[in-house]
Design an enzyme around this catalytic site. Sequence first.
Site, short mmCIF file in Angstrom:
data_model
loop_
_atom_site.label_atom_id
_atom_site.label_comp_id
_atom_site.label_asym_id
_atom_site.label_seq_id
_atom_site.Cartn_x
_atom_site.Cartn_y
_atom_site.Cartn_z
N VAL A 194 -80.45 -1.98 -30.79
CA VAL A 194 -80.31 -1.35 -32.10
C VAL A 194 -79.50 -2.26 -33.02
CG1 VAL A 194 -79.52 0.71 -33.34
CG2 VAL A 194 -80.35 0.91 -30.97
N ASP A 195 -80.14 -2.71 -34.12
CA ASP A 195 -79.47 -3.58 -35.09
C ASP A 195 -80.01 -3.22 -36.47
OD1 ASP A 195 -77.89 -5.54 -36.17
OD2 ASP A 195 -78.99 -7.24 -35.33
N LEU A 196 -79.46 -2.16 -37.05
CA LEU A 196 -80.01 -1.54 -38.26
C LEU A 196 -79.03 -1.68 -39.42
CD1 LEU A 196 -81.43 1.69 -36.57
CD2 LEU A 196 -82.77 -0.19 -37.51
N ASN A 238 -75.38 -3.40 -32.25
CA ASN A 238 -74.53 -4.29 -33.03
C ASN A 238 -73.75 -3.45 -34.03
OD1 ASN A 238 -73.43 -6.52 -34.46
ND2 ASN A 238 -75.18 -6.54 -35.85
N TYR A 296 -73.99 -13.08 -31.13
CA TYR A 296 -74.03 -11.63 -30.95
C TYR A 296 -75.41 -11.17 -30.51
CZ TYR A 296 -76.71 -9.77 -34.96
OH TYR A 296 -77.71 -9.40 -35.82
#
Length: 260
Positions: free
Chosen positions: A148-150, A182, A54
Amino acid sequence: MTKAAKSAPARRAQPALPEVQFADDGVVRTLHLGTEWVQGSMLIDKPYDIELEYVQRMMAWLLFVPAEGITKRHAMQLGLGAGALTKFCHKKLRMRTTVIELNPQVIAACRGWFKLPPDDARLHVRLADAALAVLDATLHGTVDALQVDLYDHEAASPVLDSADFYADCRRLLTEDGAMTVNLFGRSSRYEASLERIAAAFGESAVWAFRPTREGNTVVLAQREASRPERADLLARAADIESRWGLPARKWLRVFSPVAP
């Protein structure tokens, strides 16, 4: 953020900024925030490659820009994780790279365990809240690739996932810039998140991958919608594979516009 292969014992409630830990099996090192959830990973012998599928897909914005001139572009990550995207953009693509990370332990762990380089003329790792960082007017219109992966330590759903947040993200982008996000988590509602992204960017500007086996769905949103011809996407995918080793031709089998 993805799920580890093995389950962990029952966990107690964690503080707001939980302790950072890592594990490795001699091949892959993984970052954890006190739970079994994998916050990021690194191939120990190839620390600047991207190991998770991913996370590789978070680089799909490369399909929409010419390879020439990449070094003059600006990448920004909201959430450092194990630093895979940051290291790839900085080391492999030679881009100006900015990171926003809330937890100082994550930054220290990435520098100590995951080969994250020190700040330099092209790399700036900021200890800050992403919700506030996206409001910084000095960054508006400067970011070519926003990733953006928060997620917090429980990984239930994205920490920031409102239409207003995505609108703020859009303001960061250059005219041909793109955001990748994600979407993952047991309490996450993919369709609702997709609707909020489409509300901020316009439905015609949104593309999505099919979910990975682990359940991660990467969504891409362009600042300005474009629909490249299939032949052009295939040519760019082949170039991405040749230059940087990312499986971009495979992407095109599981990646498509959300709107027909």
